[in-house]
Motif scaffolding. Structure first.
Motif, mmCIF file in Angstrom:
data_model
loop_
_atom_site.group_PDB
_atom_site.id
_atom_site.type_symbol
_atom_site.label_atom_id
_atom_site.label_comp_id
_atom_site.label_asym_id
_atom_site.label_seq_id
_atom_site.Cartn_x
_atom_site.Cartn_y
_atom_site.Cartn_z
ATOM 1 N N PHE A 54 17.063 2.472 -4.026
ATOM 2 C CA PHE A 54 17.045 2.937 -2.633
ATOM 3 C C PHE A 54 17.928 2.101 -1.719
ATOM 4 C CE2 PHE A 54 13.100 4.451 -4.454
ATOM 5 C CZ PHE A 54 12.954 5.714 -3.906
ATOM 6 N N PHE A 55 18.062 0.830 -2.044
ATOM 7 C CA PHE A 55 18.769 -0.093 -1.158
ATOM 8 C C PHE A 55 19.889 -0.790 -1.918
ATOM 9 C CE2 PHE A 55 14.338 0.181 0.165
ATOM 10 C CZ PHE A 55 14.469 0.578 1.481
ATOM 11 N N SER A 56 20.897 -1.201 -1.181
ATOM 12 C CA SER A 56 22.042 -1.822 -1.836
ATOM 13 C C SER A 56 21.911 -3.333 -1.906
ATOM 14 C CB SER A 56 23.320 -1.446 -1.092
ATOM 15 O OG SER A 56 23.227 -1.926 0.235
ATOM 16 N N PHE A 57 20.752 -3.857 -1.504
ATOM 17 C CA PHE A 57 20.541 -5.303 -1.546
ATOM 18 C C PHE A 57 19.118 -5.561 -2.030
ATOM 19 C CE2 PHE A 57 17.891 -5.059 2.147
ATOM 20 C CZ PHE A 57 18.369 -3.928 2.789
ATOM 21 N N CYS A 101 -0.645 -5.009 1.564
ATOM 22 C CA CYS A 101 -0.521 -6.289 2.267
ATOM 23 C C CYS A 101 -1.426 -7.317 1.587
ATOM 24 C CB CYS A 101 -0.961 -6.092 3.720
ATOM 25 S SG CYS A 101 -1.074 -7.615 4.671
ATOM 26 N N ASN A 102 -0.922 -8.521 1.356
ATOM 27 C CA ASN A 102 -1.786 -9.512 0.703
ATOM 28 C C ASN A 102 -2.702 -10.230 1.682
ATOM 29 O OD1 ASN A 102 -0.395 -11.702 1.775
ATOM 30 N ND2 ASN A 102 0.813 -12.066 -0.070
ATOM 31 N N SER A 103 -2.576 -9.922 2.965
ATOM 32 C CA SER A 103 -3.509 -10.490 3.937
ATOM 33 C C SER A 103 -4.682 -9.551 4.216
ATOM 34 C CB SER A 103 -2.810 -10.789 5.270
ATOM 35 O OG SER A 103 -1.724 -11.656 5.081
ATOM 36 N N CYS A 104 -4.406 -8.245 4.348
ATOM 37 C CA CYS A 104 -5.475 -7.341 4.791
ATOM 38 C C CYS A 104 -5.663 -6.125 3.901
ATOM 39 C CB CYS A 104 -5.218 -6.879 6.228
ATOM 40 S SG CYS A 104 -3.952 -5.591 6.340
ATOM 41 N N ASP A 105 -4.853 -5.985 2.825
ATOM 42 C CA ASP A 105 -5.044 -4.878 1.896
ATOM 43 C C ASP A 105 -4.503 -3.532 2.373
ATOM 44 O OD1 ASP A 105 -6.004 -5.496 -0.600
ATOM 45 O OD2 ASP A 105 -7.756 -4.190 -0.416
ATOM 46 N N HIS A 106 -4.016 -3.497 3.589
ATOM 47 C CA HIS A 106 -3.434 -2.277 4.151
ATOM 48 C C HIS A 106 -2.305 -1.771 3.242
ATOM 49 C CE1 HIS A 106 -2.586 0.324 7.592
ATOM 50 N NE2 HIS A 106 -1.302 0.061 7.451
ATOM 51 N N VAL A 107 -2.187 -0.445 3.091
ATOM 52 C CA VAL A 107 -1.090 0.100 2.276
ATOM 53 C C VAL A 107 0.229 -0.025 3.038
ATOM 54 C CG1 VAL A 107 -0.146 2.168 1.205
ATOM 55 C CG2 VAL A 107 -2.608 1.695 1.042
ATOM 56 N N LEU A 108 1.162 -0.775 2.477
ATOM 57 C CA LEU A 108 2.468 -0.957 3.117
ATOM 58 C C LEU A 108 3.440 0.139 2.691
ATOM 59 C CD1 LEU A 108 2.995 -4.811 2.589
ATOM 60 C CD2 LEU A 108 2.136 -3.652 4.642
ATOM 61 N N ALA A 109 3.430 0.442 1.402
ATOM 62 C CA ALA A 109 4.431 1.380 0.879
ATOM 63 C C ALA A 109 3.891 2.069 -0.359
ATOM 64 C CB ALA A 109 5.722 0.638 0.540
ATOM 65 N N THR A 110 4.474 3.240 -0.660
ATOM 66 C CA THR A 110 4.119 3.958 -1.887
ATOM 67 C C THR A 110 5.404 4.411 -2.567
ATOM 68 O OG1 THR A 110 3.920 5.962 -0.563
ATOM 69 C CG2 THR A 110 1.866 4.831 -1.114
ATOM 70 N N LEU A 111 5.353 4.443 -3.887
ATOM 71 C CA LEU A 111 6.514 4.852 -4.665
ATOM 72 C C LEU A 111 6.042 5.813 -5.749
ATOM 73 C CD1 LEU A 111 9.544 4.451 -5.493
ATOM 74 C CD2 LEU A 111 8.761 2.563 -6.919
ATOM 75 N N VAL A 112 6.647 6.987 -5.785
ATOM 76 C CA VAL A 112 6.312 7.972 -6.817
ATOM 77 C C VAL A 112 7.600 8.339 -7.542
ATOM 78 C CG1 VAL A 112 5.421 10.290 -7.280
ATOM 79 C CG2 VAL A 112 4.345 8.869 -5.519
ATOM 80 N N GLU A 113 7.568 8.253 -8.855
ATOM 81 C CA GLU A 113 8.759 8.581 -9.639
ATOM 82 C C GLU A 113 8.426 9.720 -10.585
ATOM 83 O OE1 GLU A 113 11.219 4.699 -10.519
ATOM 84 O OE2 GLU A 113 9.067 4.281 -10.589
ATOM 85 N N SER A 114 9.328 10.671 -10.684
ATOM 86 C CA SER A 114 9.103 11.809 -11.559
ATOM 87 C C SER A 114 10.445 12.302 -12.053
ATOM 88 C CB SER A 114 8.362 12.901 -10.789
ATOM 89 O OG SER A 114 8.463 14.115 -11.484
ATOM 90 N N GLY A 115 10.680 12.147 -13.351
ATOM 91 C CA GLY A 115 11.942 12.594 -13.911
ATOM 92 C C GLY A 115 13.115 11.974 -13.183
ATOM 93 N N GLY A 147 7.756 5.738 0.286
ATOM 94 C CA GLY A 147 7.192 5.807 1.636
ATOM 95 C C GLY A 147 6.956 4.397 2.142
ATOM 96 N N PHE A 148 7.248 4.185 3.430
ATOM 97 C CA PHE A 148 7.063 2.856 4.022
ATOM 98 C C PHE A 148 6.111 2.954 5.210
ATOM 99 C CE2 PHE A 148 10.706 0.353 2.131
ATOM 100 C CZ PHE A 148 9.966 -0.800 1.933
ATOM 101 N N SER A 149 5.058 3.742 5.044
ATOM 102 C CA SER A 149 4.222 4.099 6.187
ATOM 103 C C SER A 149 3.504 2.914 6.831
ATOM 104 C CB SER A 149 3.181 5.121 5.746
ATOM 105 O OG SER A 149 2.347 4.537 4.763
ATOM 106 N N GLY A 150 3.244 1.863 6.081
ATOM 107 C CA GLY A 150 2.437 0.775 6.632
ATOM 108 C C GLY A 150 3.229 -0.402 7.155
ATOM 109 N N ASN A 167 7.764 -8.622 -6.100
ATOM 110 C CA ASN A 167 9.045 -8.905 -6.765
ATOM 111 C C ASN A 167 9.240 -8.074 -8.020
ATOM 112 O OD1 ASN A 167 6.998 -10.618 -7.641
ATOM 113 N ND2 ASN A 167 8.406 -12.081 -8.519
ATOM 114 N N ALA A 168 8.134 -7.565 -8.588
ATOM 115 C CA ALA A 168 8.260 -6.701 -9.764
ATOM 116 C C ALA A 168 8.920 -5.364 -9.410
ATOM 117 C CB ALA A 168 6.879 -6.452 -10.382
ATOM 118 N N LEU A 169 9.009 -5.064 -8.101
ATOM 119 C CA LEU A 169 9.607 -3.787 -7.687
ATOM 120 C C LEU A 169 11.107 -3.887 -7.432
ATOM 121 C CD1 LEU A 169 7.058 -2.233 -5.178
ATOM 122 C CD2 LEU A 169 7.458 -1.666 -7.578
ATOM 123 N N ALA A 170 11.679 -5.066 -7.693
ATOM 124 C CA ALA A 170 13.100 -5.260 -7.380
ATOM 125 C C ALA A 170 13.964 -4.173 -8.019
ATOM 126 C CB ALA A 170 13.553 -6.657 -7.836
#
Ligand SMILES: Cc1cc2nc3c(=O)[nH]c(=O)nc-3n(C[C@H](O)[C@H](O)[C@H](O)COP(=O)(O)OP(=O)(O)OC[C@H]3O[C@@H](n4cnc5c(N)ncnc54)[C@H](O)[C@@H]3O)c2cc1C
Ligand SMILES: [Zn+2]
Lengths: 85, 285
Positions: free
Chosen positions: A16-19, A53-67, A73-76, A7-10
């Motif tokens: 990226f999203f309109s909702f 993921c809070n169940s298995c630790d798998h990487v769900l998404a990554t966010l990189v910000e620069s300027g 990325g939503f690879s997981g 929720n801290a990523l809202a």
């Protein structure tokens, strides 16, 4: 590295999203868990943000910000469900 | 299972500091006037963006202490910020920001860590149901409309460590404003009596007619005559001060990452359903 909830990523995801994506339901590619994005675990560092993921630790998404650019990325995640309205 | 309130669309807004007053020995209450603020649901946060003259920006999240119907009829937003000693943003907001200062805020944000009174939940628009079968197409169906009502009448247990109480003052205020009959209980862990945020507000909320109970836990120094010695909260103390799992409360936990994780794992051990626990980690340890 400090960690937060999805929720801290809202704010960051609103670029990226309109909702509100934090209440969307995502399915983890790693373990199949289906959960609200807000319940994921978010690791922040100066290099970027990793959402796990809070169940298995798998990487769900990554966010990189620069300027004035940001990369999400939503690879997981194999599927996302949102409610319109 | 999990009804979601409809919340106003977020956006960037210019904010002007109206007042900055000491809240505790280490924290300040910031009253902002936010141009075009669309209102917020109780429990939402916003992002503050500070911009240096050379264009460098720093963004941090802060919970919103002010409640009120998300109608956008007020541009006043209250925050409470605790100073992280070698932090980048919080010392500025606590020690430097003065009436008339301007910065940008992005919000209101997040529909997850939110509570709405029954009346609002019934009429609320967008709902998301938890635990849905994502691959299986649309979820919900006939019972969707009933879910928020069921959720809105479940008793509510709030658990805060330090500044983690900020979203809960908004929730408790929304509960009192609606004179909502849902049982509300707040377990609030603070270091000393001088570290209690929103003390006068909580005194009023306890006296209001909506059922609200406050349990304070002092970790370093208790008031004179306090029945228990100051100590970090334990699983046993938690078990005694929170609504039991048998009452199927909705549980909201907010504070530093370490506090939230300790409390959430104890709640699971005490039999609470993981899906009924909502956490907001503030960071730090
Ligand atoms: C959704 C959300 C809501 C929040 N609401 C509030 C609020 O209402 N009031 C409030 O005071 N804070 C709140 N926070 C925390 C806030 O966003 C900042 O993290 C905090 O003010 C520190 O920022 P800083 O720039 O001063 O420190 P930074 O420069 O970011 O960090 C300096 C050092 O302090 C550590 N640190 C970072 N954050 C914390 C923390 N919260 N506690 C202890 N150590 C920390 C870092 O690991 C680092 O070592 C919230 C966080 C989130 C994610
Ligand atoms: Zn997983």
């Amino acid at each position: 590295m400090q960690h937060l909830d999805g929720n801290a990523l809202a704010g960051a995801l609103a670029e990226f999203f309109s909702f509100d994506v934090t209440t969307a339901i995502a399915r983890c590619n790693g373990c199949g868990a289906v959960d609200e994005f807000a319940r994921a675990i978010v690791f922040t560092s100066p290099a970027g943000t990793v959402v796990r993921c809070n169940s298995c630790d798998h990487v769900l998404a990554t966010l990189v910000e620069s300027g004035d650019r940001a990369w999400l990325g939503f690879s997981g995640v194999s599927a996302i469900e949102v409610r319109r309205g | 299972m999990i009804g979601r309130p409809s919340v106003p669309r977020s956006g960037w807004h210019p904010a002007t500091v109206v007042a900055n007053t000491p809240e505790t020995t280490t924290a300040a209450r910031l009253e902002l006037d936010v141009e075009g603020w669309p209102g917020n649901a109780a429990g939402q946060h916003l992002d503050v963006r500070l911009t240096a003259p050379d264009g460098y920006t720093a963004t941090r999240s802060y919970s919103i202490a002010s409640a009120g119907p998300a109608t956008g009829d007020t541009t006043r937003v209250v925050l409470a910020v605790d100073r992280v000693p070698d932090g980048e943003v919080s010392p500025f907001l606590v020690d430097v920001a003065r009436a008339g200062d301007r910065f940008e805020v992005h919000g209101p944000l997040g529909a997850f860590f939110v509570w709405q009174p029954a009346a609002a939940a019934v009429s609320g628009g967008a709902e998301v149901t938890g635990g849905a079968d994502v691959a299986g197409g649309p979820t919900g169906g006939a019972d969707v409309a009933a879910r928020p009502v069921a959720e809105a009448t479940r008793p509510v247990q709030l658990i805060a460590g330090g500044s983690g109480v900020v979203p809960f003052v908004a929730m408790a205020q929304a509960h009192a404003d609606a004179d909502d009959a849902t049982p509300f209980r707040l377990l609030y862990s603070v270091r000393t009596p001088a570290d209690v945020f929103f003390a006068p507000e909580f005194e009023r909320l306890v006296a209001a007619s909506a059922p609200f109970r406050l349990d304070l836990v002092y970790t370093r120094e208790a008031p004179a005559g306090w029945p228990t010695a100051p100590a970090r909260i334990t699983r046993e103390a938690l078990a005694e001060a929170v609504l039991p799992a048998s009452e199927t409360p909705l549980v909201y936990v907010c504070g530093s990452t370490g506090f939230v994780e300790r409390v959430a794992s104890w709640l699971i051990e005490l039999g609470h359903d993981a899906r009924a626990i909502r956490t907001e980690r503030f960071g730090g340890t």
